[in-house]
Design a protein around this motif. Structure first.
Motif, PDB file in Angstrom:
ATOM      1  N   PRO A 152      35.874  38.678  34.180  1.00 43.25           N
ATOM      2  CA  PRO A 152      36.972  38.848  35.150  1.00 43.25           C
ATOM      3  C   PRO A 152      37.321  40.321  35.321  1.00 43.25           C
ATOM      4  O   PRO A 152      37.088  41.147  34.438  1.00 43.25           O
ATOM      5  CB  PRO A 152      38.125  38.080  34.498  1.00 43.25           C
ATOM      6  N   SER A 153      37.899  40.641  36.469  1.00 43.84           N
ATOM      7  CA  SER A 153      38.344  42.009  36.727  1.00 43.84           C
ATOM      8  C   SER A 153      39.822  42.201  36.406  1.00 43.84           C
ATOM      9  O   SER A 153      40.306  43.325  36.338  1.00 43.84           O
ATOM     10  CB  SER A 153      38.089  42.379  38.197  1.00 43.84           C
ATOM     11  N   GLU A 154      40.545  41.094  36.218  1.00 38.82           N
ATOM     12  CA  GLU A 154      41.951  41.119  35.821  1.00 38.82           C
ATOM     13  C   GLU A 154      42.182  39.973  34.839  1.00 38.82           C
ATOM     14  O   GLU A 154      41.378  39.047  34.752  1.00 38.82           O
ATOM     15  CB  GLU A 154      42.874  40.960  37.040  1.00 38.82           C
ATOM     16  N   GLY A 155      43.295  40.025  34.109  1.00 36.74           N
ATOM     17  CA  GLY A 155      43.540  39.064  33.056  1.00 36.74           C
ATOM     18  C   GLY A 155      44.271  37.817  33.501  1.00 36.74           C
ATOM     19  O   GLY A 155      45.381  37.552  33.002  1.00 36.74           O
ATOM     20  N   TRP A 156      43.690  37.028  34.385  1.00 39.58           N
ATOM     21  CA  TRP A 156      44.309  35.775  34.795  1.00 39.58           C
ATOM     22  C   TRP A 156      43.284  34.861  35.459  1.00 39.58           C
ATOM     23  O   TRP A 156      42.225  35.309  35.898  1.00 39.58           O
ATOM     24  CB  TRP A 156      45.489  36.006  35.742  1.00 39.58           C
ATOM     25  N   LEU A 157      43.621  33.580  35.535  1.00 38.30           N
ATOM     26  CA  LEU A 157      42.928  32.605  36.361  1.00 38.30           C
ATOM     27  C   LEU A 157      43.956  31.558  36.778  1.00 38.30           C
ATOM     28  O   LEU A 157      45.015  31.449  36.152  1.00 38.30           O
ATOM     29  CB  LEU A 157      41.736  31.966  35.655  1.00 38.30           C
ATOM     30  N   PHE A 170      46.170  36.489  30.368  1.00 32.98           N
ATOM     31  CA  PHE A 170      45.642  36.896  29.066  1.00 32.98           C
ATOM     32  C   PHE A 170      45.307  38.387  29.110  1.00 32.98           C
ATOM     33  O   PHE A 170      45.302  38.999  30.187  1.00 32.98           O
ATOM     34  CB  PHE A 170      44.389  36.074  28.724  1.00 32.98           C
ATOM     35  N   ASP A 171      45.022  38.960  27.951  1.00 31.93           N
ATOM     36  CA  ASP A 171      44.641  40.366  27.884  1.00 31.93           C
ATOM     37  C   ASP A 171      43.190  40.527  28.328  1.00 31.93           C
ATOM     38  O   ASP A 171      42.282  39.896  27.776  1.00 31.93           O
ATOM     39  CB  ASP A 171      44.787  40.914  26.462  1.00 31.93           C
ATOM     40  N   LEU A 172      42.976  41.388  29.325  1.00 29.89           N
ATOM     41  CA  LEU A 172      41.619  41.667  29.785  1.00 29.89           C
ATOM     42  C   LEU A 172      40.894  42.511  28.741  1.00 29.89           C
ATOM     43  O   LEU A 172      41.428  43.503  28.244  1.00 29.89           O
ATOM     44  CB  LEU A 172      41.666  42.407  31.118  1.00 29.89           C
ATOM     45  N   LEU A 173      39.669  42.116  28.397  1.00 28.99           N
ATOM     46  CA  LEU A 173      38.877  42.809  27.387  1.00 28.99           C
ATOM     47  C   LEU A 173      37.613  43.389  28.015  1.00 28.99           C
ATOM     48  O   LEU A 173      37.107  42.866  29.017  1.00 28.99           O
ATOM     49  CB  LEU A 173      38.477  41.838  26.272  1.00 28.99           C
ATOM     50  N   PRO A 174      37.058  44.447  27.417  1.00 28.08           N
ATOM     51  CA  PRO A 174      35.756  44.939  27.889  1.00 28.08           C
ATOM     52  C   PRO A 174      34.686  43.897  27.634  1.00 28.08           C
ATOM     53  O   PRO A 174      34.771  43.111  26.672  1.00 28.08           O
ATOM     54  CB  PRO A 174      35.529  46.204  27.051  1.00 28.08           C
ATOM     55  N   THR A 205      39.161  30.570  28.190  1.00 30.73           N
ATOM     56  CA  THR A 205      39.089  32.011  27.934  1.00 30.73           C
ATOM     57  C   THR A 205      38.654  32.237  26.495  1.00 30.73           C
ATOM     58  O   THR A 205      38.989  31.464  25.596  1.00 30.73           O
ATOM     59  CB  THR A 205      40.427  32.739  28.171  1.00 30.73           C
ATOM     60  N   HIS A 206      37.897  33.307  26.291  1.00 34.33           N
ATOM     61  CA  HIS A 206      37.470  33.726  24.959  1.00 34.33           C
ATOM     62  C   HIS A 206      38.164  35.024  24.593  1.00 34.33           C
ATOM     63  O   HIS A 206      38.248  35.957  25.407  1.00 34.33           O
ATOM     64  CB  HIS A 206      35.962  33.953  24.918  1.00 34.33           C
ATOM     65  N   ALA A 207      38.639  35.095  23.361  1.00 27.51           N
ATOM     66  CA  ALA A 207      39.145  36.350  22.818  1.00 27.51           C
ATOM     67  C   ALA A 207      37.958  37.142  22.252  1.00 27.51           C
ATOM     68  O   ALA A 207      36.801  36.714  22.344  1.00 27.51           O
ATOM     69  CB  ALA A 207      40.185  36.073  21.740  1.00 27.51           C
ATOM     70  N   ALA A 208      38.236  38.287  21.662  1.00 26.22           N
ATOM     71  CA  ALA A 208      37.174  39.145  21.150  1.00 26.22           C
ATOM     72  C   ALA A 208      36.433  38.467  20.000  1.00 26.22           C
ATOM     73  O   ALA A 208      37.038  37.796  19.155  1.00 26.22           O
ATOM     74  CB  ALA A 208      37.757  40.471  20.687  1.00 26.22           C
TER      75      ALA A 208
END
Length: 256
Positions: A152-157, A170-174, A205-208
């Motif tokens: 994603p390019s931003e932290g949402w869906l 959610f927090d956007l991650l690299p 969504t997946h976290a790091a």
């Protein structure tokens, strides 16, 4: 859940016949009875350590002043050796929901788990930075099934259905923080024209992906909100609404 899916049953000896299986997920993370503690506007669920993944999971749900729901998870490594996992959120919505995810372009999406001999692939189109999954089934199409892995390019869906928009933030991650077999956002579709009762869309969504030393913990969280929607159920109107509403970022924290 814990990710990646390919390793769900690899790091255990209790059920050697399950090694390499891709389903089901760890029952200690999905089916066990959990200890519940509640307070004013909050609920905490604590689970026992899993002998399959080595993780003990705690979930917390908090109603915020903004009216949003914060969904938090903490996973602790209960083994005497390091383990490597991510925290995987999975929320299911009705199969006739439109689902939107902000992306940089079509190359931010890859499809998997598609068997075209059975059902059609998911119908996902990217316009002006929004990937939109159209749930409609054309005449003669028995259904759609498969998974979209997304950067994603931003932290949402968001899911749009029946006059409401359900937003997960959610927090956007690299991209390199996510296990290469997964995506930070994943959408799984099973849409069957003749069997709506077992049809659904999973908003994941997946976290790091992290390596945890013995006793070490990792955390992740989402923010949920429900908004009214009075627009047309067609691609242009849906995309315009979510794009405009999400311009300010996580409104659960700002109150906008």
């Amino acid at each position: 859940w814990a990710g990646p899916q390919s390793e769900w049953w690899v790091h255990q000896d209790l059920l050697p016949e399950m090694r390499g299986e891709m389903w089901p997920p760890d029952p200690y993370l999905t089916l066990q009875a959990m200890k519940a503690d509640s307070g004013a506007g909050s609920l905490t669920l604590s689970g026992a350590a899993s002998p399959y993944t080595g993780l003990a999971m705690t979930q917390r749900y908090d109603i915020l002043p903004s009216g949003c729901l914060r969904v938090s998870a903490e996973a602790v490594n209960t083994r005497d050796e390091a383990v490597a996992w991510d925290i995987w959120f999975n929320t299911r919505v009705e199969s006739d929901s439109w689902v939107a995810v902000p992306v940089a372009g079509e190359d931010s999406i890859r499809l998997g788990m598609v068997d075209l001999t059975v059902l059609e692939a998911p119908d996902i189109r990217v316009t002006d930075g929004i990937a939109l999954a159209d749930p409609s089934l054309e005449k003669g199409v028995a259904g759609r099934q498969g998974k979209a892995f997304m950067d994603p390019s931003e932290g949402w869906l968001a899911a749009i259905r029946d006059g409401q928009v359900f937003v997960i933030m959610f927090d956007l991650l690299p991209a390199d923080a996510i296990h290469p077999e997964q995506g930070q956002v994943e959408l799984y579709f099973t849409q069957k024209a003749e069997d709506p009762a077992t049809s659904m869309i999973e908003m994941e969504t997946h976290a790091a992906y992290k390596t945890l030393a013995p006793g070490e913990a990792m955390q992740a969280e989402q923010y949920w909100a429900a908004l009214p929607y009075e627009g047309a159920m067609e691609a242009g109107a849906v995309s315009d609404f979510v794009r405009d509403r999400m311009q300010g970022g996580n409104f659960c924290l700002t109150g906008d």
